[in-house]
Write a protein that holds these residues in place. Structure first.
Motif, mmCIF file in Angstrom:
data_model
loop_
_atom_site.group_PDB
_atom_site.id
_atom_site.type_symbol
_atom_site.label_atom_id
_atom_site.label_comp_id
_atom_site.label_asym_id
_atom_site.label_seq_id
_atom_site.Cartn_x
_atom_site.Cartn_y
_atom_site.Cartn_z
ATOM 1 N N VAL A 43 0.853 -1.194 0.000
ATOM 2 C CA VAL A 43 0.000 0.000 0.000
ATOM 3 C C VAL A 43 0.886 1.241 0.000
ATOM 4 N N THR A 47 -2.282 6.166 1.423
ATOM 5 C CA THR A 47 -3.445 5.843 0.593
ATOM 6 C C THR A 47 -4.709 5.926 1.447
ATOM 7 N N GLU A 48 -5.697 6.656 0.943
ATOM 8 C CA GLU A 48 -6.910 6.921 1.743
ATOM 9 C C GLU A 48 -8.098 6.121 1.233
ATOM 10 N N LEU A 69 -3.968 -1.028 10.320
ATOM 11 C CA LEU A 69 -4.213 -0.219 9.119
ATOM 12 C C LEU A 69 -3.139 0.846 8.963
ATOM 13 N N VAL A 74 -2.431 2.556 5.423
ATOM 14 C CA VAL A 74 -3.805 2.909 5.042
ATOM 15 C C VAL A 74 -4.321 4.045 5.921
ATOM 16 N N THR A 75 -4.816 5.096 5.289
ATOM 17 C CA THR A 75 -5.488 6.186 5.986
ATOM 18 C C THR A 75 -6.983 6.066 5.715
ATOM 19 N N ASP A 246 -3.928 1.557 -5.923
ATOM 20 C CA ASP A 246 -3.589 1.948 -4.555
ATOM 21 C C ASP A 246 -4.733 1.633 -3.594
ATOM 22 N N LYS A 247 -5.943 1.993 -3.993
ATOM 23 C CA LYS A 247 -7.098 1.728 -3.138
ATOM 24 C C LYS A 247 -7.373 0.227 -3.022
ATOM 25 N N ALA A 250 -5.124 -1.038 -0.441
ATOM 26 C CA ALA A 250 -5.609 -0.612 0.872
ATOM 27 C C ALA A 250 -6.833 -1.418 1.288
ATOM 28 N N TYR A 254 -7.731 -3.624 4.495
ATOM 29 C CA TYR A 254 -8.912 -3.331 5.302
ATOM 30 C C TYR A 254 -9.812 -4.554 5.461
#
Length: 355
Positions: A43, A47-48, A69, A74-75, A246-247, A250, A254
């Motif tokens: 990640v 990355t949000e 996270l 991960v944000t 990227d997501k 993440a 998650y």
């Protein structure tokens, strides 16, 4: 030496600016990822994910799993959004990546032109013993079996899980929509309970966890079980978010953390009750513990086959009863996350009929 005309210089500068902005936007969005490609493991820092997952948010934070996270890069921007109508509205405004819902919103997102993918499936370990909904019956109305629904006014929301449940109940009872009066009413918080209490409707599906409160608030109120499995629980995301490399990376992190949080709640019911039902929902300690006790333990299925089969049956029923186009629900699930869940659950994956 020839000097370019001023207009040409301005135009060139404008094109350069647009190119830089486009490049920045592309960098911010992350590289494109084919839906058939493997999920990335790494990640990119910061990355949000914009998540509407308030119940699991509270569990993740109470359990300390939020550190996993952060460590993964991960944000999360948490949004107090869940359920179909609000999440689809947020998707269309591009304000949300994923939201916690039952299975119906993914169908209505597809039918209304919003592309989404289911990336998480959860089940109740004993789904008929611990239903999500019961049929609340208004004070003074006699309904003791599904056959008694004939001629009754029933609260109904076409785009929500409660609406689909009503249609499945009628099907089980051998009734059609013509045998009852469906009252269009979006289920939002206590709206169904209020409609029952005021006798605007005779029957409405209400959360099983709220039945005790409903009965206490309205003397003469009753509720019956549907006898129908209604435990579908998913996380669905904008397809374009899953197609962002990227997501997607993440989300892989998650989904693993969310799985662990779900299992942590089973093992820490008192902490779960306080973190969500007391601190977020505002219930007192006794009521919070009662709600958790009526929830039943949740689990992660080793395979999504049964969940997809049930979703297809529901899609076919809604297509017939609500005049929607036929839909292959396999197009709505991203089974790459199936393995992510199973690996995170380990020996605690659910197999057999409960799945």
């Amino acid at each position: 030496m020839n000097t370019p005309p001023r207009k040409a210089v301005v135009a060139a500068a404008a094109l350069l600016t647009l190119s830089l902005l486009s490049a920045c936007a592309k960098d911010e969005a992350g590289a494109s990822l084919e839906l058939t490609s493997a999920l990335p493991d790494s990640v990119p820092s910061g990355t949000e994910l914009r998540l509407g997952d308030p119940q699991l948010q509270s569990v993740i934070q109470a359990s300390g799993l939020d550190k996993e996270l952060t460590d993964a890069g991960v944000t999360v921007e948490w949004a107090n959004i869940s359920g179909g109508p609000k999440s689809i509205q947020a998707f269309r405004a591009d304000k949300l990546d994923c939201s916690a819902v039952a299975d119906i919103p993914s169908l209505f997102a597809a039918w209304t032109g919003t592309a989404t993918k289911i990336v998480f499936q959860a089940v109740t370990i004993d789904p008929l013993k611990f239903p999500i909904y019961q049929l609340g019956v208004a004070p003074g109305v006699s309904v003791t079996s599904l056959a008694d629904l004939r001629g009754k006014k029933i609260a109904y929301s076409a785009g929500q899980a409660q609406g689909a449940l009503v249609l499945r109940v009628l099907q089980k009872a051998g009734l059609s929509q013509k045998d009852v009066t469906l009252v269009e009413l979006t289920s939002n918080g206590d709206s169904y309970v209020t409609a029952l209490g005021s006798k605007a409707v005779d029957v409405a599906p209400i959360a099983a966890a709220n039945v005790k409160i409903y009965n206490a608030k309205y003397p003469g109120a009753t509720a019956i079980n549907t006898g129908i499995r209604d435990d579908a629980s998913t996380l669905y995301c904008l397809t374009k978010s899953v197609e962002d490399a990227d997501k997607a990376a993440a989300l892989k992190a998650y989904v693993a953390v969310r799985t662990k949080a779900l299992l942590w709640a089973n093992e820490h019911p008192d902490e779960y009750a306080k973190a969500y039902y007391q601190d977020v929902q505002g219930l007192n300690e006794a009521d919070a513990k009662d709600v958790v006790a009526t929830d039943g333990n949740k689990g992660v299925p080793a395979t999504w086959d049964n969940a997809i089969k049930r979703l297809q049956e529901t899609a076919d029923l809604l297509a017939t009863e609500q005049n929607h186009e036929k839909l292959d629900v396999n197009t709505l699930v991203d089974r790459r996350f199936e393995k992510v869940q199973a690996e995170a659950a380990g020996a605690q994956v659910v197999t057999g009929d409960a799945a």
